[in-house]
Design a protein around this motif. Structure first.
Motif, mmCIF file in Angstrom:
data_model
loop_
_atom_site.group_PDB
_atom_site.id
_atom_site.type_symbol
_atom_site.label_atom_id
_atom_site.label_comp_id
_atom_site.label_asym_id
_atom_site.label_seq_id
_atom_site.Cartn_x
_atom_site.Cartn_y
_atom_site.Cartn_z
ATOM 1 N N ILE A 103 50.554 44.613 48.752
ATOM 2 C CA ILE A 103 51.708 45.496 48.925
ATOM 3 C C ILE A 103 51.555 46.340 50.193
ATOM 4 N N ASP A 104 50.341 46.825 50.447
ATOM 5 C CA ASP A 104 50.097 47.606 51.664
ATOM 6 C C ASP A 104 50.356 46.775 52.916
ATOM 7 N N ASP A 122 43.676 47.783 42.391
ATOM 8 C CA ASP A 122 44.149 46.474 41.967
ATOM 9 C C ASP A 122 44.346 45.612 43.213
ATOM 10 N N PRO A 123 43.891 44.342 43.192
ATOM 11 C CA PRO A 123 44.051 43.492 44.380
ATOM 12 C C PRO A 123 45.486 43.380 44.867
ATOM 13 N N ILE A 124 46.438 43.551 43.974
ATOM 14 C CA ILE A 124 47.824 43.432 44.427
ATOM 15 C C ILE A 124 48.228 44.599 45.316
ATOM 16 N N ASP A 125 47.518 45.751 45.201
ATOM 17 C CA ASP A 125 47.811 46.898 46.063
ATOM 18 C C ASP A 125 47.623 46.549 47.530
ATOM 19 N N ALA A 162 53.384 48.684 42.874
ATOM 20 C CA ALA A 162 52.000 48.499 42.448
ATOM 21 C C ALA A 162 51.837 48.693 40.953
ATOM 22 N N SER A 163 52.620 49.605 40.378
ATOM 23 C CA SER A 163 52.468 49.887 38.952
ATOM 24 C C SER A 163 53.405 49.061 38.083
ATOM 25 N N SER A 164 54.359 48.337 38.687
ATOM 26 C CA SER A 164 55.381 47.644 37.901
ATOM 27 C C SER A 164 55.220 46.138 37.849
ATOM 28 N N ILE A 165 54.335 45.590 38.667
ATOM 29 C CA ILE A 165 54.192 44.129 38.700
ATOM 30 C C ILE A 165 53.584 43.645 37.381
ATOM 31 N N VAL A 211 58.429 44.356 49.886
ATOM 32 C CA VAL A 211 58.109 45.064 48.641
ATOM 33 C C VAL A 211 59.351 45.157 47.766
ATOM 34 N N THR A 212 60.499 45.437 48.393
ATOM 35 C CA THR A 212 61.743 45.511 47.638
ATOM 36 C C THR A 212 62.064 44.175 46.987
#
Length: 338
Positions: A238-239, A232-235, A132-135, A246-247
């Motif tokens: 990811i969930d 963030d919408p990307i979270d 979530a923090s690296s995209i 995710v990997t």
């Protein structure tokens, strides 16, 4: 906007030829943000081709024949020299941008690999937090475009009638401010306003066509933005994903088509909770909007929440700052018309 703004409004006649049909079709081609749009004689979209993927089947010959890929079963034939040159120039510009993105992605992959190794020592939840923090923004933008395409396949095509583009941009600025996000209208019906990675807000054409007041549309968009303000919408994507997805996202910046389709199904079937009342009322006040028009439209879906909004005596809209002029509102309501 296209990569080269000078071509933003360039259009040219063409012939659309498909292997599944014996008849050629006269069409008009124009540019989207990174697509080549194929329109019928009434400006209705028939297809959108990704410009980076478009190939020329007969380099150096005229009329030029373009296809959306090596194995495509369709092509367009263009005899307009400015359009042929424009396609070539924009593809070169996109190629330079993609090379720059690839370099950034290379650095991202190196860092993501290190993050993945460290996260693997912890737990799946740690990997998700790392993702979530690296995209990077470029990957988030690509995910938003992919999700928009799948939503369009499920619901209806992207509506972008020329006369509605200006009013839609003004509506976006009123509801979302100067954040640079954009609103995409799909020609179909679904219940919720949807926020996607890359700052894309998707709304149904029904929300525009069946309402009498642009303030209602702006209210729905603003309420959705407040709902996801802390996430963030990307979270959410990811969930929804498995640890292996995710990997893969961390390692390559890519997701599977199956994950994209599954997430779209979730977006269309879920009813996300509303955001807190007080921040929403404050946001309506800051935007010069009344909360009552929005509250009345959700009364049947969430009576308690809507009633609380109404009873909180939300400020009325500022008549000196209409959301849209009558002319703009009429134009926006024809967003799906040619």
């Amino acid at each position: 906007m296209t990569v080269l703004e000078e071509y933003d409004r360039l259009e040219a006649p063409a012939i659309w030829r498909r292997m599944t049909s014996r008849e050629d079709r006269d069409v008009v081609v124009s540019f989207g943000e990174a697509t080549l749009a194929i329109l019928d004689g009434k400006d209705r979209p028939l297809a959108h081709w990704s410009l980076p993927a478009v190939i020329r089947r007969n380099p150096g010959s005229h009329p030029a024949r373009f296809a959306p890929g090596l194995d495509a079963r369709e092509e367009i034939e263009i005899d307009d020299e400015p359009m042929i040159e424009a396609i070539s120039r924009i593809q070169r510009a996109l190629s330079r941008r993609d090379r720059a993105t690839s370099r950034r992605r290379g650095a991202f992959l190196w860092m993501a690999g290190a993050a993945l190794f460290a996260a693997a020592l912890w737990a799946p939840a740690a990997i998700e937090r790392s993702a979530a923090s690296s995209i990077p923004p470029a990957v988030s933008d690509e995910l938003g475009v992919k999700l928009t395409k799948v939503l369009a396949d499920r619901i209806g095509p992207v509506c972008a009638a020329p006369q509605a583009r200006g009013p839609l941009a003004r509506l976006s600025r009123r509801a979302l401010g100067q954040a640079g996000d954009r609103i995409v209208v799909l020609g179909g019906s679904f219940d919720n306003v949807i926020t996607l990675p890359g700052g894309i807000t998707v709304i149904s054409s029904d929300l525009i066509e069946q309402e009498d007041d642009p303030e209602v549309v702006a209210g729905h968009i603003l309420a959705e933005r407040l709902r996801i303000a802390q996430t963030d919408p990307i979270d959410a994507l990811i969930d929804h994903a498995s640890i292996w997805s995710v990997t893969r996202l961390l390692a390559t910046g890519e997701t599977s088509d199956a994950l994209i389709r599954s997430y779209v199904n979730d977006l269309l079937s879920s009813s996300p909770p509303h955001g807190p009342i007080r921040p929403l009322l404050d946001a309506f006040t800051d935007a010069g909007l009344g909360a009552a028009p929005y509250a009345l439209t959700i009364l049947n879906r969430d009576q308690t929440y809507a009633t609380t909004l109404l009873e909180s005596d939300p400020p009325s809209s500022d008549p000196a700052r209409p959301v849209l002029s009558d002319r703009d509102w009429v134009a926006l309501q024809s967003v799906c018309e040619g």
